[in-house]
Design a protein around this motif. Sequence first.
Motif, PDB file in Angstrom:
ATOM      1  N   SER A 316       3.644  -4.471   1.407  1.00 26.91           N
ATOM      2  CA  SER A 316       2.302  -4.823   1.891  1.00 26.91           C
ATOM      3  C   SER A 316       2.241  -6.275   2.335  1.00 26.91           C
ATOM      4  O   SER A 316       2.959  -7.124   1.827  1.00 26.91           O
ATOM      5  N   LYS A 317       1.378  -6.545   3.302  1.00 27.26           N
ATOM      6  CA  LYS A 317       1.216  -7.919   3.775  1.00 27.26           C
ATOM      7  C   LYS A 317       0.111  -8.645   3.018  1.00 27.26           C
ATOM      8  O   LYS A 317      -0.081  -9.845   3.182  1.00 27.26           O
ATOM      9  N   GLY A 318      -0.689  -7.902   2.228  1.00 24.43           N
ATOM     10  CA  GLY A 318      -1.787  -8.535   1.510  1.00 24.43           C
ATOM     11  C   GLY A 318      -2.908  -8.920   2.461  1.00 24.43           C
ATOM     12  O   GLY A 318      -2.865  -8.642   3.656  1.00 24.43           O
ATOM     13  N   TRP A 319      -3.945  -9.548   1.885  1.00 31.88           N
ATOM     14  CA  TRP A 319      -5.092  -9.945   2.718  1.00 31.88           C
ATOM     15  C   TRP A 319      -4.840 -11.279   3.403  1.00 31.88           C
ATOM     16  O   TRP A 319      -5.571 -11.676   4.287  1.00 31.88           O
ATOM     17  N   GLY A 320      -3.849 -12.027   2.926  1.00 30.11           N
ATOM     18  CA  GLY A 320      -3.519 -13.285   3.587  1.00 30.11           C
ATOM     19  C   GLY A 320      -4.557 -14.368   3.408  1.00 30.11           C
ATOM     20  O   GLY A 320      -5.055 -14.931   4.379  1.00 30.11           O
ATOM     21  N   TYR A 321      -4.930 -14.634   2.176  1.00 32.25           N
ATOM     22  CA  TYR A 321      -5.843 -15.755   1.923  1.00 32.25           C
ATOM     23  C   TYR A 321      -5.487 -16.327   0.568  1.00 32.25           C
ATOM     24  O   TYR A 321      -4.639 -15.792  -0.156  1.00 32.25           O
TER      25      TYR A 321
ATOM     26  N   LYS B 276       5.121  -4.721  14.315  1.00 29.79           N
ATOM     27  CA  LYS B 276       5.814  -3.455  14.045  1.00 29.79           C
ATOM     28  C   LYS B 276       5.852  -3.224  12.537  1.00 29.79           C
ATOM     29  O   LYS B 276       5.888  -4.161  11.752  1.00 29.79           O
ATOM     30  N   ILE B 277       5.773  -1.973  12.163  1.00 30.20           N
ATOM     31  CA  ILE B 277       5.840  -1.638  10.734  1.00 30.20           C
ATOM     32  C   ILE B 277       6.708  -0.401  10.572  1.00 30.20           C
ATOM     33  O   ILE B 277       6.671   0.517  11.397  1.00 30.20           O
ATOM     34  N   LYS B 278       7.512  -0.424   9.526  1.00 29.83           N
ATOM     35  CA  LYS B 278       8.415   0.695   9.285  1.00 29.83           C
ATOM     36  C   LYS B 278       7.693   1.769   8.482  1.00 29.83           C
ATOM     37  O   LYS B 278       6.973   1.450   7.542  1.00 29.83           O
ATOM     38  N   ILE B 279       7.869   3.011   8.849  1.00 34.54           N
ATOM     39  CA  ILE B 279       7.329   4.079   8.001  1.00 34.54           C
ATOM     40  C   ILE B 279       8.418   5.105   7.782  1.00 34.54           C
ATOM     41  O   ILE B 279       9.337   5.227   8.580  1.00 34.54           O
ATOM     42  N   SER B 280       8.278   5.837   6.652  1.00 29.90           N
ATOM     43  CA  SER B 280       9.297   6.844   6.419  1.00 29.90           C
ATOM     44  C   SER B 280       8.660   8.216   6.431  1.00 29.90           C
ATOM     45  O   SER B 280       7.583   8.433   5.874  1.00 29.90           O
ATOM     46  N   THR B 320      -6.910  -4.829  12.925  1.00 24.75           N
ATOM     47  CA  THR B 320      -6.911  -5.891  11.923  1.00 24.75           C
ATOM     48  C   THR B 320      -6.509  -5.369  10.554  1.00 24.75           C
ATOM     49  O   THR B 320      -6.339  -6.135   9.619  1.00 24.75           O
ATOM     50  N   ASP B 321      -6.383  -4.034  10.419  1.00 20.71           N
ATOM     51  CA  ASP B 321      -6.398  -3.450   9.082  1.00 20.71           C
ATOM     52  C   ASP B 321      -5.067  -2.905   8.606  1.00 20.71           C
ATOM     53  O   ASP B 321      -4.995  -2.322   7.526  1.00 20.71           O
ATOM     54  N   ILE B 322      -4.025  -3.057   9.399  1.00 16.81           N
ATOM     55  CA  ILE B 322      -2.760  -2.422   9.013  1.00 16.81           C
ATOM     56  C   ILE B 322      -1.930  -3.414   8.203  1.00 16.81           C
ATOM     57  O   ILE B 322      -1.316  -4.325   8.752  1.00 16.81           O
ATOM     58  N   ILE B 323      -1.933  -3.252   6.887  1.00 23.25           N
ATOM     59  CA  ILE B 323      -1.143  -4.169   6.071  1.00 23.25           C
ATOM     60  C   ILE B 323      -0.071  -3.435   5.273  1.00 23.25           C
ATOM     61  O   ILE B 323       0.742  -4.062   4.626  1.00 23.25           O
ATOM     62  N   HIS B 324      -0.101  -2.136   5.329  1.00 18.23           N
ATOM     63  CA  HIS B 324       0.884  -1.371   4.571  1.00 18.23           C
ATOM     64  C   HIS B 324       1.077  -0.026   5.249  1.00 18.23           C
ATOM     65  O   HIS B 324       0.193   0.451   5.968  1.00 18.23           O
ATOM     66  N   GLU B 325       2.199   0.566   4.973  1.00 17.77           N
ATOM     67  CA  GLU B 325       2.506   1.902   5.474  1.00 17.77           C
ATOM     68  C   GLU B 325       1.360   2.894   5.247  1.00 17.77           C
ATOM     69  O   GLU B 325       1.080   3.748   6.078  1.00 17.77           O
ATOM     70  N   VAL B 326       0.711   2.784   4.083  1.00 19.74           N
ATOM     71  CA  VAL B 326      -0.335   3.784   3.786  1.00 19.74           C
ATOM     72  C   VAL B 326      -1.473   3.744   4.803  1.00 19.74           C
ATOM     73  O   VAL B 326      -2.142   4.748   5.030  1.00 19.74           O
ATOM     74  N   ASP B 327      -1.684   2.574   5.419  1.00 14.90           N
ATOM     75  CA  ASP B 327      -2.745   2.488   6.433  1.00 14.90           C
ATOM     76  C   ASP B 327      -2.388   3.340   7.649  1.00 14.90           C
ATOM     77  O   ASP B 327      -3.251   3.961   8.264  1.00 14.90           O
ATOM     78  N   ILE B 328      -1.093   3.364   7.963  1.00 15.00           N
ATOM     79  CA  ILE B 328      -0.630   4.213   9.062  1.00 15.00           C
ATOM     80  C   ILE B 328      -0.723   5.685   8.643  1.00 15.00           C
ATOM     81  O   ILE B 328      -1.133   6.539   9.422  1.00 15.00           O
TER      82      ILE B 328
END
Lengths: 498, 542
Positions: A316-321, B276-280, B320-328
């Motif tokens: 995860s990239k986190g919220w970044g703050y 880019k984001i990796k997904i499995s 703005t909201d893609i921070i983890h594979e689960v978002d995809i």
Amino acid sequence: MEKIIESLSPIELKIVPYLNRPLNEIIEKSGLDKVSVLRALKFLENKELLKIKKEKKEIVDLATNGIYYLKNHLPERNLLALVSENNIIPLEEAKLKAKLSDNEFKVSLGVLKRKALIEIKNGKIFLTASKQEISKKTLEEQFLESLPLSIESLKEEEKYALDSLKSRKEVIEIKEEISYSFELTENGKKIVGKQIKLDLIEEITPEIIKNYSRNQKFRHYDLKAQVPKIFGGKRHFVNQSILRGKRIWLDMGFTEMSGNMVQTSFWNFDALFTAQDHPVRELHDTFFIKKIQGKLPNKELVEKVKRAHESGLDSSKGWGYKWNEEEAKKVVLRTHTTCLSAQKLFSLKKDEIPGKFFAIGKNFRNETVDWSHGFEFNQTEGIVIDPNANFRHLIGYLKEFAEKMGYKKLRIQPAYFPYTEPSLEGAVWNEEKQTWMEVLAAGIFRPEVTIPLLGTALPVLAWGPGFDRLMMEAHGIKDLRELYKNNIKILKEKSVLI
Amino acid sequence: MTNVVFQRKDIEKEIKLDEKTIEKISLFGTPLERIDSKEIEIEVFPNRPDLISSQGFIRGFKAFLGKSTGLKKYPLIKPEKNFKVIVEKSVKNIRPYTVCAIVKNLLLDEEKIKEIIELQEKLHLTIGRERKKVAIGIYPLEKIILPITYKAMKPADIKFRPLDSDKEMTGLQILQKHPTGIKYSNLLKGFKEFPVFVDAKNKILSMPPIINSEETGKVTKDTKSVFVECSGQDINTLKKVLNIIVTTLAEMQGKIYQVDMHDDKKFLSPNFEPDKIKISLENINKLLGLTLKQKDISGLLAKMGYDYKIDMVSIPPWRTDIIHEVDIIEDIAIAYGYDNFIPEIPNIYTKGQESKESKIKNKIAELLIGLQLTEISTYHLIKQDEVKMIKNNRIIEVQNSKTDYKILRPNLLIPTLRILSENLDNEYPQKLFEIGRVFNINEKKETEIEERDNLIIALTPANFTEAKQVLDYLFRTLSIEYTINETDISGLIEGRTGEIILNNENIGYIGEIHPKTLNNWHLKMPMSVIEINLEGIYKTFN
């Protein structure tokens, strides 16, 4: 016919002989009071012996002031007497000597002027009435003496007096009076006038039981008669709903979680990956406790949560703050029971996997109170920790849950919560109102939530119906404020949920 | 929650809104709130600010319906001469970042200008956190002379005519007198210098995040080219928000030009290079409970506006909201259709179990109901003036309550007295009980507040003996031995009040309420109460 006679109660038997007479004579002859006679008549009506006719009449009668005036004269009579003693009298002096209230004095002046019995000039009252006019009773006085009268029967001059007195304070009142009469049915005519002597058993006593012999008959009761109401003790209907909800969870194999209503922001927000600048964390939405700072839990956990927010864990990239510890120490009234799920996950033992847990209870939000909002609301929430859990299971559990709540149709749509992904919103079909009710929020906890709490990214299914709306629906309550009004009468009379 | 309203005709230029399509709006993740012949209202979740404008919504929804799928490409033109923004160090401690762009070739009308302003405002409100995180400025290019400098200045030296004002003001005056300045003044409070954008001639364009200059900051229907800036705290969010704005303008026929940003490092802005984001495949199928194949994933992701090449997803630069594979994975689920998932209940055994506390509470309630008591359920917050009525140590107050209810209840007696005083017209005797939480200060606790379950029983009219009968019945039935010692409690009658002792521990009190207390609550009947801390009883059932 015989059956009817056997069902007559002693009180009914007392009036049967006089049924061919008017009501007041029945009262007199039977020696019963009016209420008892009316009740007995009602019973006889139930037995189809007669038909009661109700007639509503409007009656004019004396009100409080009227009763007083009838004894002590109307205020205008007193004023007129005073003026006639003096012929001319200054207003101020008259006011002092007449011993009338401001209002009475004003009204009396008006009445006498209108009837041309006095005149007012230069602040003085002049008598203009003749002796004969003075001695004559006014229409109002005659009217008061003749009360009570039925409005229908009023003559012209009485109507005039009524109009004149109606606007004055508590002189007369108009009451609704119900008068009763009755007509005998064919069966009624057969028994009227009969002195019926019955040797029937009334209330059973130990003596009667002891001495009972074969042929004695029992009086038949009127089984349809109304009985006085009694009330038992009862759970509050909010708690009845809570118990009902609890039963659903228990049936589905869930274990109860309990915990505090007052929580640190850490548990209520941070552990649930709710960014510190999220609008829900403002005073406007959430109750923060004044002057108190909470303590943070174990350092390792805090460090992980901080990292989840700032730069992310896992991939995860986190919220970044920049995550602020002080913000997490703020103490709040919990905004959801999800904080209890977070605590459960943190304290979970290995042998509790797979596990299912539920919580049910009050939550808070800073809101005004109206028919659909309140600052307290009930929520229930379940979580499933199962290494193999997936989105289809989530929908399966939800469907089962909705069915147990009594809703056969479930509709699901995408939704957003900071701590679940994927998230969904479930609506149930209200058959009666033919509408969808959006009451289920659900999702699978994000790894940013589960990794710090569980140590690994196990899928945790979570759903939480807000159930105040369902509760209102079940109890037929239209105004949310009713839930906590605690009107004892309503609490006693309300029907219960099964 | 943000609701946005679109003109139906704008949507229908691109998408035919038949019944089936309308049904899909909610399944796309934008709940349909209302639709009529003129307008469509939808809810946009906070994770999708790129759907706030009709242009953004159409871009996303069209792909969802299977038309123009995949990552949409917008042409990006290299900077022309002087397309440059210099970021001075002086802003780094105030509002450290800005990203900018220039858009030419616009064809605006009143309606479009309104749309742009609305987009700007909604972005301010949501992802911009009321301008704290992001503030957006849009300026007609013909009014300003490039290059632009973003720097901090002393409030007294900042002088310009703000929007909707007829005279020049200083930075400080704007915060004190201008309505917008007053509204957002907290964002600059405490700073010795305020940030500004100035042009090559030192003309002030704006003082972010507060307000633009009237002279250079007003877009009209004659405006053909604009300079756009986003300023704020978090550069990644700023970049995404800028992309939302400029791609919306591009959908209005605008041509997007890059600007040379001279910050600590030099870079070109805007930048549409997708993250880019990796997904499995395995993770997707495991989380969703499906058996999708590579080519299915490719198709589903294209419907959500992504490009996909084996395990690697290209994310639209306005997301703005893609921070983890689960978002995809959620987007894959949305593309698959929430209505297409077949519910399944797994066959795992777990036992259901009620908590010990709940069991005891329910048993007590059952016994009291047997005595024909009625249960009440009251608020956990009480009113300020109710605290005075009973002596109290430290009260626990919530901040900014919108009602009279402000204090966490220290006992159940106060709410019970209130309920009885609201029931004067109802039939007596009134025999009530409640089981609920009470709150008291205890520094040892995590929140410095101790919560306990209490039980209150209030009987009116009733004397001590009647109350004691109830207590006695309750404890006898629960097989609990207790004693009562005389004590003195404020609000109750001395000599008729006892503390209840269980295992040498004081767990509550029983007594007759003092006439003074009754009068305070306008109560007319004699009353006896029992209040017990249930923790003591829980302990006896170990």
